[in-house]
Design a protein around this motif. Structure first.
Motif, PDB file in Angstrom:
ATOM      1  N   ARG A 148     -14.952 -14.745  10.873  1.00 43.78           N
ATOM      2  CA  ARG A 148     -14.454 -13.460  11.396  1.00 43.78           C
ATOM      3  C   ARG A 148     -15.598 -12.434  11.374  1.00 43.78           C
ATOM      4  NH1 ARG A 148      -9.186 -12.987   7.721  1.00 43.78           N
ATOM      5  NH2 ARG A 148     -10.170 -14.702   6.617  1.00 43.78           N
ATOM      6  N   CYS A 149     -16.481 -12.565  12.357  1.00 44.86           N
ATOM      7  CA  CYS A 149     -17.651 -11.680  12.433  1.00 44.86           C
ATOM      8  C   CYS A 149     -17.281 -10.417  13.217  1.00 44.86           C
ATOM      9  CB  CYS A 149     -18.818 -12.409  13.089  1.00 44.86           C
ATOM     10  SG  CYS A 149     -19.330 -13.907  12.201  1.00 44.86           S
ATOM     11  N   TYR A 150     -16.431  -9.602  12.616  1.00 44.65           N
ATOM     12  CA  TYR A 150     -15.885  -8.437  13.300  1.00 44.65           C
ATOM     13  C   TYR A 150     -16.771  -7.209  13.063  1.00 44.65           C
ATOM     14  CZ  TYR A 150     -11.529 -11.248  13.183  1.00 44.65           C
ATOM     15  OH  TYR A 150     -10.593 -12.231  13.306  1.00 44.65           O
ATOM     16  N   ASP A 151     -16.646  -6.253  13.954  1.00 45.36           N
ATOM     17  CA  ASP A 151     -17.303  -4.956  13.805  1.00 45.36           C
ATOM     18  C   ASP A 151     -16.388  -4.061  12.982  1.00 45.36           C
ATOM     19  OD1 ASP A 151     -18.505  -2.447  14.088  1.00 45.36           O
ATOM     20  OD2 ASP A 151     -17.784  -2.186  16.152  1.00 45.36           O
ATOM     21  N   TYR A 152     -16.428  -4.234  11.663  1.00 46.23           N
ATOM     22  CA  TYR A 152     -15.476  -3.517  10.818  1.00 46.23           C
ATOM     23  C   TYR A 152     -15.704  -2.011  10.823  1.00 46.23           C
ATOM     24  CZ  TYR A 152     -13.504  -7.849   8.971  1.00 46.23           C
ATOM     25  OH  TYR A 152     -12.859  -9.052   8.839  1.00 46.23           O
TER      26      TYR A 152
ATOM     27  N   CYS B 284      -8.823   2.837  13.997  1.00 48.56           N
ATOM     28  CA  CYS B 284      -7.441   2.765  13.546  1.00 48.56           C
ATOM     29  C   CYS B 284      -7.256   3.691  12.348  1.00 48.56           C
ATOM     30  CB  CYS B 284      -7.046   1.325  13.210  1.00 48.56           C
ATOM     31  SG  CYS B 284      -7.900   0.626  11.786  1.00 48.56           S
ATOM     32  N   ASP B 285      -6.067   3.686  11.775  1.00 52.65           N
ATOM     33  CA  ASP B 285      -5.789   4.599  10.657  1.00 52.65           C
ATOM     34  C   ASP B 285      -6.425   4.130   9.355  1.00 52.65           C
ATOM     35  OD1 ASP B 285      -4.110   6.701  11.891  1.00 52.65           O
ATOM     36  OD2 ASP B 285      -2.830   5.003  12.388  1.00 52.65           O
ATOM     37  N   PHE B 286      -6.379   2.829   9.071  1.00 48.70           N
ATOM     38  CA  PHE B 286      -7.108   2.298   7.913  1.00 48.70           C
ATOM     39  C   PHE B 286      -7.087   0.777   7.953  1.00 48.70           C
ATOM     40  CE2 PHE B 286      -2.797   3.381   6.298  1.00 48.70           C
ATOM     41  CZ  PHE B 286      -2.366   2.161   5.800  1.00 48.70           C
ATOM     42  N   LEU B 287      -7.938   0.165   7.119  1.00 49.02           N
ATOM     43  CA  LEU B 287      -8.011  -1.285   6.980  1.00 49.02           C
ATOM     44  C   LEU B 287      -7.216  -1.725   5.756  1.00 49.02           C
ATOM     45  CD1 LEU B 287     -11.854  -1.951   7.512  1.00 49.02           C
ATOM     46  CD2 LEU B 287     -10.056  -1.820   9.255  1.00 49.02           C
TER      47      LEU B 287
ATOM     48  N   GLY C 118     -20.682   1.950   5.167  1.00 52.53           N
ATOM     49  CA  GLY C 118     -20.407   3.339   5.493  1.00 52.53           C
ATOM     50  C   GLY C 118     -18.953   3.616   5.800  1.00 52.53           C
ATOM     51  N   ILE C 119     -18.084   2.622   5.592  1.00 50.59           N
ATOM     52  CA  ILE C 119     -16.654   2.846   5.801  1.00 50.59           C
ATOM     53  C   ILE C 119     -16.134   3.683   4.638  1.00 50.59           C
ATOM     54  CG2 ILE C 119     -14.394   1.745   5.986  1.00 50.59           C
ATOM     55  CD1 ILE C 119     -15.810  -0.693   7.192  1.00 50.59           C
ATOM     56  N   PRO C 120     -15.514   4.828   4.905  1.00 54.68           N
ATOM     57  CA  PRO C 120     -15.032   5.685   3.817  1.00 54.68           C
ATOM     58  C   PRO C 120     -13.981   4.983   2.958  1.00 54.68           C
ATOM     59  CG  PRO C 120     -15.017   6.862   5.922  1.00 54.68           C
ATOM     60  CD  PRO C 120     -15.242   5.408   6.239  1.00 54.68           C
TER      61      PRO C 120
ATOM     62  N   LEU D 262     -10.004   4.421  -3.380  1.00 51.66           N
ATOM     63  CA  LEU D 262      -9.516   3.789  -2.160  1.00 51.66           C
ATOM     64  C   LEU D 262      -8.210   4.444  -1.718  1.00 51.66           C
ATOM     65  CD1 LEU D 262     -10.157  -0.015  -2.860  1.00 51.66           C
ATOM     66  CD2 LEU D 262     -11.743   1.737  -2.012  1.00 51.66           C
ATOM     67  N   ARG D 263      -7.853   4.206  -0.477  1.00 57.00           N
ATOM     68  CA  ARG D 263      -6.629   4.785   0.089  1.00 57.00           C
ATOM     69  C   ARG D 263      -5.400   4.347  -0.707  1.00 57.00           C
ATOM     70  NH1 ARG D 263      -6.114   6.667   5.234  1.00 57.00           N
ATOM     71  NH2 ARG D 263      -3.996   7.227   5.840  1.00 57.00           N
ATOM     72  N   GLY D 264      -5.443   3.127  -1.219  1.00 61.96           N
ATOM     73  CA  GLY D 264      -4.307   2.622  -1.975  1.00 61.96           C
ATOM     74  C   GLY D 264      -4.391   1.135  -2.181  1.00 61.96           C
ATOM     75  N   VAL D 265      -3.249   0.526  -2.444  1.00 60.50           N
ATOM     76  CA  VAL D 265      -3.162  -0.912  -2.679  1.00 60.50           C
ATOM     77  C   VAL D 265      -1.973  -1.450  -1.877  1.00 60.50           C
ATOM     78  CG1 VAL D 265      -4.201  -0.797  -4.971  1.00 60.50           C
ATOM     79  CG2 VAL D 265      -1.707  -0.608  -4.729  1.00 60.50           C
ATOM     80  N   GLY D 266      -1.916  -2.762  -1.762  1.00 67.22           N
ATOM     81  CA  GLY D 266      -0.806  -3.397  -1.074  1.00 67.22           C
ATOM     82  C   GLY D 266      -0.669  -4.821  -1.551  1.00 67.22           C
ATOM     83  N   MET D 267       0.415  -5.451  -1.146  1.00 68.67           N
ATOM     84  CA  MET D 267       0.640  -6.809  -1.644  1.00 68.67           C
ATOM     85  C   MET D 267       1.188  -7.732  -0.564  1.00 68.67           C
ATOM     86  SD  MET D 267       3.100  -4.532  -2.193  1.00 68.67           S
ATOM     87  CE  MET D 267       2.555  -3.824  -3.726  1.00 68.67           C
TER      88      MET D 267
END
Length: 384
Positions: A183-187, A194-197, A234-236, A343-348
């Protein structure tokens, strides 16, 4: 809903002409079937809460969703299922509910395919009174396709934000930015689009480059390295949600050493001899039952990976197995890390793996999993 506005965002008026009939069909479908199923029509409105700390969960169709700790959630993604009652209830708690979207990456070069898909997903979200979409695109691409993927995410976000004000568009990222599983994406570009990763910090043994042995699903050192790779781009930090596993891996041991090293079957994956495909995923509720009834080692803990594991013997095959998983202790370390890194938060992944039965032991275990989140992400009212 004016679908012509979506086309205006893309600047593809010819495409809108070609899809005019389909656009009209979708528009009429929305008009006919978008009656609010909630007792309070206001609960069908999109959640308008500004960007905030996130606790981001995935619902895969389980029937026990009323037993979630809804005070601990901010977003729920509906995966392959839809439940109008859940949508109404989530909205009553101020929780966003979104679609899961999976566009075939082989079709990225087709402008018409991209736009047709986006129009359909926007219409679906409007029809079902949902708050946006989570993009789960996990197939490998080469560097030449990366700009197309970034453009697709940007187009999707603009279409949703324009058509559904206050909607949320998120993207599921691999545990590291380093071309994981091809997955060689341009992160960087995707994060801006988008709003967030949502960083999927699990299944980190999909390619095992060292010895073919059972290991942690989400080793702490590897997870932290992956997050810091995104930050170094450099991703916030406010654009990253740390995804953690609420499940484990059950590995059959070809051999088990006295020091608890479990040698596993060689199952190749994308050019590597070994992978976690040698094991099978097991829900947290199920593995806790195995630990209580079948473990031969008792609970063990790896201080490098900050992850628990245990051994058991399969009574049917007489083979030794080793299960690696995460529990409140190991997850607390990851929640602390996410908080420390701002970080913005966590998820599961995912909300349905816990045992929501009336068994007192299971209830205590389930409450402990939910409680571990709250200490770090429910206090305060940070707005991003």
């Amino acid at each position: 809903m004016e679908f012509s506005k979506i086309c205006e965002v893309f600047g593809i008026f010819l495409l809108c002409s070609l899809l005019e009939v389909q656009c009209l069909v979708i528009e009429e479908t929305v008009k006919e079937s978008s009656d609010c199923p909630c007792s309070d029509p206001g609960l069908c409105d999109v959640i308008k809460t500004p960007p905030r700390k996130e606790v981001f969960g995935f619902w895969v169709g389980g029937s026990e969703w009323m037993k979630y700790d809804w005070n601990a959630l901010t977003t729920v993604v509906m995966v392959g299922h839809y439940d109008a009652k859940m949508m109404c209830y989530a909205h009553s708690k101020g929780v966003r509910v979104t679609l899961l979207g999976n566009f075939p990456l082989a079709n990225l070069s087709s402008v018409s395919d991209r736009n047709k898909w986006i129009i359909e997903k926007v219409a679906m979200a409007v029809d079902l009174h949902l708050d946006g979409i989570n993009l789960d695109l996990e197939n490998p691409i080469d560097a030449s396709q990366a700009p197309l993927l970034t453009s697709f995410v940007d187009e999707t976000t603009k279409a949703f934000h324009l058509s559904i004000p206050n909607s949320q568009v998120t993207f599921d990222a691999a545990w590291s930015s380093g071309c994981i599983d091809g997955r060689c994406y341009d992160y960087v570009g995707i994060a801006k689009s988008c709003d967030f990763l949502f960083v999927m910090s699990y299944d980190e043994q999909s390619q095992i480059f060292g010895p073919c042995i059972a290991m942690a699903n989400s080793p702490y050192n590897k997870t932290a390295y992956g997050v810091e790779m995104f930050l170094k781009l450099g991703i916030p930090a406010k654009q990253l949600v740390l995804g953690v596993p609420w499940y484990g891996y059950d590995y059959k041991c070809n051999s088990l050493s006295k020091s608890n090293v479990c040698a596993i079957e060689h199952v190749p994956f994308r050019g590597v001899n070994c992978s976690d495909a040698a094991g099978k995923q097991i829900n947290y509720g199920g593995l806790m039952q195995l630990l209580a009834k079948n473990a031969t080692s008792g609970p063990l803990f790896n201080t490098t990976y900050l992850a628990p594991f245990f051994n058991y013997k399969d009574s049917k095959t007489d083979k030794m197995h080793q299960i690696w998983y995460d529990n409140p202790k190991s997850l607390t370390a990851r929640y602390e890390y996410a908080s420390k890194m701002k970080l913005r938060g966590v998820g599961m992944w995912n909300l349905d793996t816990l045992d929501y039965s009336d068994d007192p032991t299971a209830q205590d275990q389930t409450k402990a999993m939910w409680k571990a989140i709250g200490k770090y992400f429910l206090d305060g009212n940070e707005v991003f």
